[in-house]
Design a protein around this motif. Structure first.
Motif, PDB file in Angstrom:
ATOM      1  N   HIS A   1      -2.436  13.413 -13.570  1.00  0.00           N
ATOM      2  CA  HIS A   1      -1.124  12.847 -13.261  1.00  0.00           C
ATOM      3  C   HIS A   1      -0.104  13.418 -14.246  1.00  0.00           C
ATOM      4  CE1 HIS A   1       2.067  10.059 -12.517  1.00  0.00           C
ATOM      5  NE2 HIS A   1       1.372   9.518 -11.509  1.00  0.00           N
TER       6      HIS A   1
ATOM      7  N   GLU B   1       0.197   7.487  -7.919  1.00  0.00           N
ATOM      8  CA  GLU B   1      -0.458   6.187  -8.109  1.00  0.00           C
ATOM      9  C   GLU B   1       0.417   5.026  -7.604  1.00  0.00           C
ATOM     10  OE1 GLU B   1      -2.281   5.742 -12.013  1.00  0.00           O
ATOM     11  OE2 GLU B   1      -1.494   3.708 -12.104  1.00  0.00           O
ATOM     12  N   ALA B   2       1.517   4.821  -8.284  1.00  0.00           N
ATOM     13  CA  ALA B   2       2.373   3.675  -7.951  1.00  0.00           C
ATOM     14  C   ALA B   2       3.764   3.926  -8.521  1.00  0.00           C
ATOM     15  CB  ALA B   2       1.793   2.399  -8.566  1.00  0.00           C
TER      16      ALA B   2
ATOM     17  N   ASN C   1       2.698   7.544  -2.602  1.00  0.00           N
ATOM     18  CA  ASN C   1       1.869   6.871  -3.611  1.00  0.00           C
ATOM     19  C   ASN C   1       0.789   6.010  -2.962  1.00  0.00           C
ATOM     20  OD1 ASN C   1       3.046   7.525  -6.225  1.00  0.00           O
ATOM     21  ND2 ASN C   1       4.852   6.365  -5.543  1.00  0.00           N
TER      22      ASN C   1
ATOM     23  N   PHE D   1       8.674   9.346  -7.744  1.00  0.00           N
ATOM     24  CA  PHE D   1       8.774  10.424  -8.726  1.00  0.00           C
ATOM     25  C   PHE D   1      10.217  10.852  -9.022  1.00  0.00           C
ATOM     26  CE2 PHE D   1       4.277  10.676  -7.680  1.00  0.00           C
ATOM     27  CZ  PHE D   1       3.725  10.836  -8.936  1.00  0.00           C
TER      28      PHE D   1
HETATM   29  N1  URA Z   1       4.059   7.763 -10.999  1.00  0.00           N
HETATM   30  C1  URA Z   1       3.502   7.690  -9.767  1.00  0.00           C
HETATM   31  O1  URA Z   1       2.294   7.746  -9.618  1.00  0.00           O
HETATM   32  N2  URA Z   1       4.322   7.586  -8.727  1.00  0.00           N
HETATM   33  C2  URA Z   1       5.642   7.557  -8.829  1.00  0.00           C
HETATM   34  O2  URA Z   1       6.328   7.462  -7.816  1.00  0.00           O
HETATM   35  C3  URA Z   1       6.196   7.638 -10.131  1.00  0.00           C
HETATM   36  C4  URA Z   1       5.395   7.730 -11.200  1.00  0.00           C
END
Ligand code: URA
Length: 201
Positions: free
Chosen positions: A169, A44-45, A83, A57
């Motif tokens: 997720h 996601e982000a 992401n 991540f």
């Molecule tokens: N969650 C995400 O979606 N991306 C990341 O890079 C870290 C946590």
């Protein structure tokens, strides 16, 4: 240009663009893994740790993702991870449609460069964006992750059919432990799909 050079050029393009969230973020979080990967994970982000390190991540969700990858025998030489948003939203709030619309053309370039055989989408935003045919405007029409998780889908990329596996997720199971079993089962399903479609070198 080879794939590595193309990815570098996309990263440079982002750095020289005035993207939303750039001003509040510490670092661009572009992607990690092998440019030759046949399996692409889309999250996601970036969160707090990702923002500080500039790598996707690397926080708690990342540890969970690493364990899940290991459970099906995958390592970072075989996958690429990126992401939807390239910069962290303040306090990890949800991405808004405008941010998705402006950030994702870079993700699309990344995807076309890597040219994966399989895409694993992590959570609602990545799943909806990919299954909407990479079109933010159509995301609302796509079912949510609780309906789609673990069910193989298809999209077309570079004129080829690519398999898509929607997954919860990994952060979701941190606050909803009951999802752990489902995510583990979906990873096992993905392991089978990978072994049927990808030859290990
Ligand atoms: N969650 C995400 O979606 N991306 C990341 O890079 C870290 C946590």
């Amino acid at each position: 240009m080879d794939k590595k050079e193309k990815l570098k050029a996309i990263e440079e393009e982002i750095l020289s663009s005035d993207l939303p969230l750039k001003d509040t973020a510490t670092n661009l979080v572009f992607g990690k893994g092998s440019e030759n990967a046949q399996i692409l994970f889309i999250g996601e982000a970036p969160g707090e740790k990702e923002d500080l390190e500039g790598i996707p991540f690397v926080g708690r969700a990342g540890q969970e993702l690493n364990n899940l990858l290991e459970s099906i025998g995958l390592n970072l030489d075989e996958v690429y991870i990126a992401n939807i948003l390239k910069y962290r939203p303040p306090k990890n709030r949800d991405p808004n449609p405008e941010e998705i619309r402006i950030h994702t053309p870079f993700l699309i370039k990344q995807i076309k460069t890597i040219n994966p055989k399989i895409i694993a989408t992590l959570g609602n935003y990545a799943t909806k964006f990919v299954l909407a045919g990479f079109d933010e405007q159509r995301m609302k029409k796509v079912d949510g992750i609780s309906k789609l998780h673990g069910k193989e889908q298809e999209v077309t990329i570079n004129d080829a059919i690519v398999k898509v596996i929607p997954l919860y997720h990994p952060a979701a199971m941190l606050y909803k432990p009951a999802l752990r079993k489902e995510l583990e089962a979906d990873f096992a399903t993905m392991g089978k799909i990978i072994s049927q479609n990808i030859k290990k070198s």
